[in-house]
Design a protein around this motif. Structure first.
Motif, short mmCIF file in Angstrom:
data_model
loop_
_atom_site.label_atom_id
_atom_site.label_comp_id
_atom_site.label_asym_id
_atom_site.label_seq_id
_atom_site.Cartn_x
_atom_site.Cartn_y
_atom_site.Cartn_z
N ALA A 1 0.85 -1.20 0.00
CA ALA A 1 0.00 0.00 0.00
C ALA A 1 0.88 1.25 0.00
O ALA A 1 1.97 1.25 0.58
CB ALA A 1 -0.90 -0.01 1.23
N PHE A 2 0.42 2.29 -0.66
CA PHE A 2 1.18 3.53 -0.69
C PHE A 2 0.26 4.69 -1.01
O PHE A 2 -0.85 4.52 -1.52
CB PHE A 2 2.32 3.47 -1.72
N CYS A 3 0.73 5.90 -0.70
CA CYS A 3 0.04 7.13 -1.05
C CYS A 3 1.03 8.03 -1.78
O CYS A 3 2.24 7.96 -1.54
CB CYS A 3 -0.47 7.85 0.20
N HIS A 4 0.52 8.85 -2.69
CA HIS A 4 1.38 9.79 -3.40
C HIS A 4 0.54 10.97 -3.83
O HIS A 4 -0.70 10.91 -3.88
CB HIS A 4 2.07 9.12 -4.60
N GLY B 1 -2.06 17.93 -6.76
CA GLY B 1 -2.35 18.64 -5.53
C GLY B 1 -3.15 17.85 -4.50
O GLY B 1 -3.45 18.37 -3.43
N ALA B 2 -3.51 16.61 -4.80
CA ALA B 2 -4.28 15.80 -3.84
C ALA B 2 -3.47 14.56 -3.48
O ALA B 2 -2.61 14.12 -4.23
CB ALA B 2 -5.60 15.37 -4.46
N GLU B 3 -3.73 14.02 -2.31
CA GLU B 3 -3.11 12.78 -1.87
C GLU B 3 -3.97 11.61 -2.34
O GLU B 3 -5.16 11.54 -2.03
CB GLU B 3 -2.96 12.75 -0.35
N VAL B 4 -3.37 10.71 -3.12
CA VAL B 4 -4.07 9.55 -3.65
C VAL B 4 -3.43 8.31 -3.05
O VAL B 4 -2.21 8.19 -3.02
CB VAL B 4 -3.96 9.51 -5.20
N ARG C 1 -3.64 9.31 -16.27
CA ARG C 1 -4.89 9.53 -15.52
C ARG C 1 -4.87 8.66 -14.26
O ARG C 1 -3.97 7.87 -14.06
CB ARG C 1 -6.08 9.16 -16.39
N CYS C 2 -5.88 8.83 -13.44
CA CYS C 2 -6.04 7.94 -12.28
C CYS C 2 -7.10 6.90 -12.62
O CYS C 2 -8.17 7.23 -13.11
CB CYS C 2 -6.49 8.72 -11.05
N ASP C 3 -6.77 5.65 -12.38
CA ASP C 3 -7.70 4.55 -12.62
C ASP C 3 -8.06 3.93 -11.29
O ASP C 3 -7.18 3.67 -10.46
CB ASP C 3 -7.06 3.48 -13.50
N GLY D 1 2.90 6.35 -9.52
CA GLY D 1 3.28 7.52 -8.73
C GLY D 1 4.76 7.83 -8.80
O GLY D 1 5.34 8.34 -7.84
N GLY D 2 5.42 7.50 -9.93
CA GLY D 2 6.82 7.83 -10.11
C GLY D 2 7.82 6.85 -9.52
O GLY D 2 9.02 7.12 -9.56
#
Length: 156
Positions: free
Chosen positions: A38-41, A45-48, A113-115, A143-144
């Motif tokens: 699990a990860f967030c990035h 401008g938003a945390e996904v 895009r975000c899927d 996320g890079g």
């Protein structure tokens, strides 16, 4: 008695044919899985965030010849995405020799895009003959950063 001699001759000829036949590499396929933590990035401008998932990798071919390769990332909790998204993701194919030296990377398209998580992936039906025996890997980036790799050994 004559029938026994004829049958014996047939068996010997068949056995000789098996010995004289040369065989090539056997056709094969394999599937494997690797954990994607699990990860967030940040994204626009938003945390996904994305939950724990798996990277599945399927390969099919004969010897050094690959006839199909597939990879997908899926939620391991039976389709419950828990609000997770993949942003800026791609799946690359990476090939290394038996000494671990990478000699070819086939980059997948970047999805900017975000899927929603559920199932994302790449299917490649390109016929590819590898230069060396070694490893064929699927590398998942989101996320890079590289998030997971799953590899299959390609041997004689």
């Amino acid at each position: 008695m004559r029938a026994v001699v004829v049958r014996y001759a047939q068996v010997l000829l068949a056995a000789a044919g098996l010995v004289a036949t040369t065989t090539g590499p056997a056709a094969a396929s394999a599937v494997g899985y690797a954990k994607v933590a699990a990860f967030c990035h940040g994204f626009r401008g938003a945390e996904v965030c994305a939950p724990v998932t798996t990277l599945g990798h399927f390969i099919q071919g004969q010897g050094k010849r690959i006839t199909r390769e597939e990879a997908s990332v899926q939620d391991v909790v039976g389709g419950d995405t828990a609000g997770g998204k993949w942003c800026n993701w791609r799946i690359d194919w990476r090939y290394s020799d038996t000494d671990g030296r990478t000699y070819l990377i086939s980059k997948g398209p970047m999805h900017t895009r975000c899927d929603w998580l559920g199932s994302i992936g790449r299917i490649d039906k390109t016929k590819r003959t590898l230069k060396h025996y070694g490893k064929a890997c699927a590398d998942f980036y989101a996320g890079g950063k590289k998030r997971a790799s799953q590899c299959h050994y390609i041997t004689k």
